[in-house]
Design a protein around this motif. Structure first.
Motif, PDB file in Angstrom:
ATOM      1  N   ASP A   3       4.178 -37.156  -6.043  1.00  0.00           N
ATOM      2  CA  ASP A   3       3.587 -36.781  -6.248  1.00  0.00           C
ATOM      3  C   ASP A   3       3.919 -35.106  -6.511  1.00  0.00           C
ATOM      4  O   ASP A   3       4.936 -35.226  -6.779  1.00  0.00           O
ATOM      5  N   ASN A  30      -5.862 -35.797 -17.097  1.00  0.00           N
ATOM      6  CA  ASN A  30      -6.585 -37.163 -16.824  1.00  0.00           C
ATOM      7  C   ASN A  30      -6.475 -38.248 -18.087  1.00  0.00           C
ATOM      8  O   ASN A  30      -6.021 -39.440 -17.782  1.00  0.00           O
ATOM      9  N   LEU A  35      -0.793 -42.441 -14.495  1.00  0.00           N
ATOM     10  CA  LEU A  35      -1.662 -41.249 -12.872  1.00  0.00           C
ATOM     11  C   LEU A  35      -2.597 -42.080 -12.211  1.00  0.00           C
ATOM     12  O   LEU A  35      -3.428 -42.724 -12.786  1.00  0.00           O
ATOM     13  N   ARG A  36      -2.111 -41.681 -11.257  1.00  0.00           N
ATOM     14  CA  ARG A  36      -3.002 -42.793 -10.111  1.00  0.00           C
ATOM     15  C   ARG A  36      -4.182 -41.911  -9.648  1.00  0.00           C
ATOM     16  O   ARG A  36      -5.112 -42.503  -9.180  1.00  0.00           O
ATOM     17  N   GLU A  37      -3.857 -40.961  -9.452  1.00  0.00           N
ATOM     18  CA  GLU A  37      -4.977 -39.452  -8.995  1.00  0.00           C
ATOM     19  C   GLU A  37      -4.493 -37.904  -9.554  1.00  0.00           C
ATOM     20  O   GLU A  37      -3.802 -38.113  -9.034  1.00  0.00           O
ATOM     21  N   PHE A  38      -5.444 -37.549 -10.069  1.00  0.00           N
ATOM     22  CA  PHE A  38      -5.724 -36.212 -10.248  1.00  0.00           C
ATOM     23  C   PHE A  38      -6.769 -35.822  -9.517  1.00  0.00           C
ATOM     24  O   PHE A  38      -7.900 -35.731 -10.002  1.00  0.00           O
ATOM     25  N   THR A  39      -5.928 -34.215  -9.039  1.00  0.00           N
ATOM     26  CA  THR A  39      -6.443 -33.663  -8.190  1.00  0.00           C
ATOM     27  C   THR A  39      -6.711 -32.003  -7.780  1.00  0.00           C
ATOM     28  O   THR A  39      -5.746 -31.759  -8.099  1.00  0.00           O
ATOM     29  N   ARG A  55      -3.011 -31.611  -7.744  1.00  0.00           N
ATOM     30  CA  ARG A  55      -1.850 -32.416  -7.295  1.00  0.00           C
ATOM     31  C   ARG A  55      -2.517 -34.017  -8.670  1.00  0.00           C
ATOM     32  O   ARG A  55      -2.872 -34.637  -8.383  1.00  0.00           O
ATOM     33  N   LEU A  56      -0.251 -34.349  -9.011  1.00  0.00           N
ATOM     34  CA  LEU A  56      -0.898 -35.713  -9.480  1.00  0.00           C
ATOM     35  C   LEU A  56      -0.213 -36.716  -8.884  1.00  0.00           C
ATOM     36  O   LEU A  56       0.880 -36.447  -8.824  1.00  0.00           O
ATOM     37  N   THR A  57      -0.689 -37.513  -8.339  1.00  0.00           N
ATOM     38  CA  THR A  57      -0.448 -38.847  -7.608  1.00  0.00           C
ATOM     39  C   THR A  57       0.488 -40.369  -8.960  1.00  0.00           C
ATOM     40  O   THR A  57      -0.419 -40.945  -9.174  1.00  0.00           O
ATOM     41  N   TYR A  58       1.704 -40.933  -8.857  1.00  0.00           N
ATOM     42  CA  TYR A  58       1.903 -41.978  -9.077  1.00  0.00           C
ATOM     43  C   TYR A  58       2.672 -42.666  -8.374  1.00  0.00           C
ATOM     44  O   TYR A  58       2.955 -42.432  -7.574  1.00  0.00           O
ATOM     45  N   ASP A  59       3.125 -43.688  -8.799  1.00  0.00           N
ATOM     46  CA  ASP A  59       3.120 -44.822  -7.624  1.00  0.00           C
ATOM     47  C   ASP A  59       4.980 -44.154  -7.362  1.00  0.00           C
ATOM     48  O   ASP A  59       5.572 -44.295  -6.819  1.00  0.00           O
TER      49      ASP A  59
END
Length: 97
Positions: A3, A30, A35-39, A55-59
């Motif tokens: 993250d 976006n 990028l897996r998820e952006f909140t 929060r930017l989520t990556y593998d």
């Protein structure tokens, strides 16, 4: 998982910050590759003094670094000068387990 947390300080002009973040910056984020998820959202009043937390989520940390070094990443980072003059703090966290 990895993250990237971006902690935005309180802006001088909150309405302008909100409009730019919502209408411009979020679209740039976006568009980041891998990028897996952006909140994002505003913390409660006792939220450690930050105005917005994203929060930017990556593998992996490698994919996060690669994403932010991309052309889309450069555009996203360069855009900070357009609305985040109060400053930001960036935290990179690799999740355990």
């Amino acid at each position: 998982m990895h993250d990237v947390f971006v902690l935005y300080n309180h802006p001088d002009l909150p309405q302008e910050f909100d409009a730019h973040y919502r209408d411009v910056h979020a679209s740039l984020v976006n568009a980041l590759p891998n990028l897996r998820e952006f909140t994002w959202g505003k913390p409660s009043e006792d939220g450690a003094g930050y105005y917005v937390v994203a929060r930017l989520t990556y593998d992996s940390a490698f994919e996060a670094a690669d994403s932010l070094a991309s052309e889309a990443g450069k555009k996203s980072v360069d855009d900070l000068a357009n609305f985040a003059g109060a400053g930001v703090t960036v935290l990179n966290i690799t999740r355990a387990g």
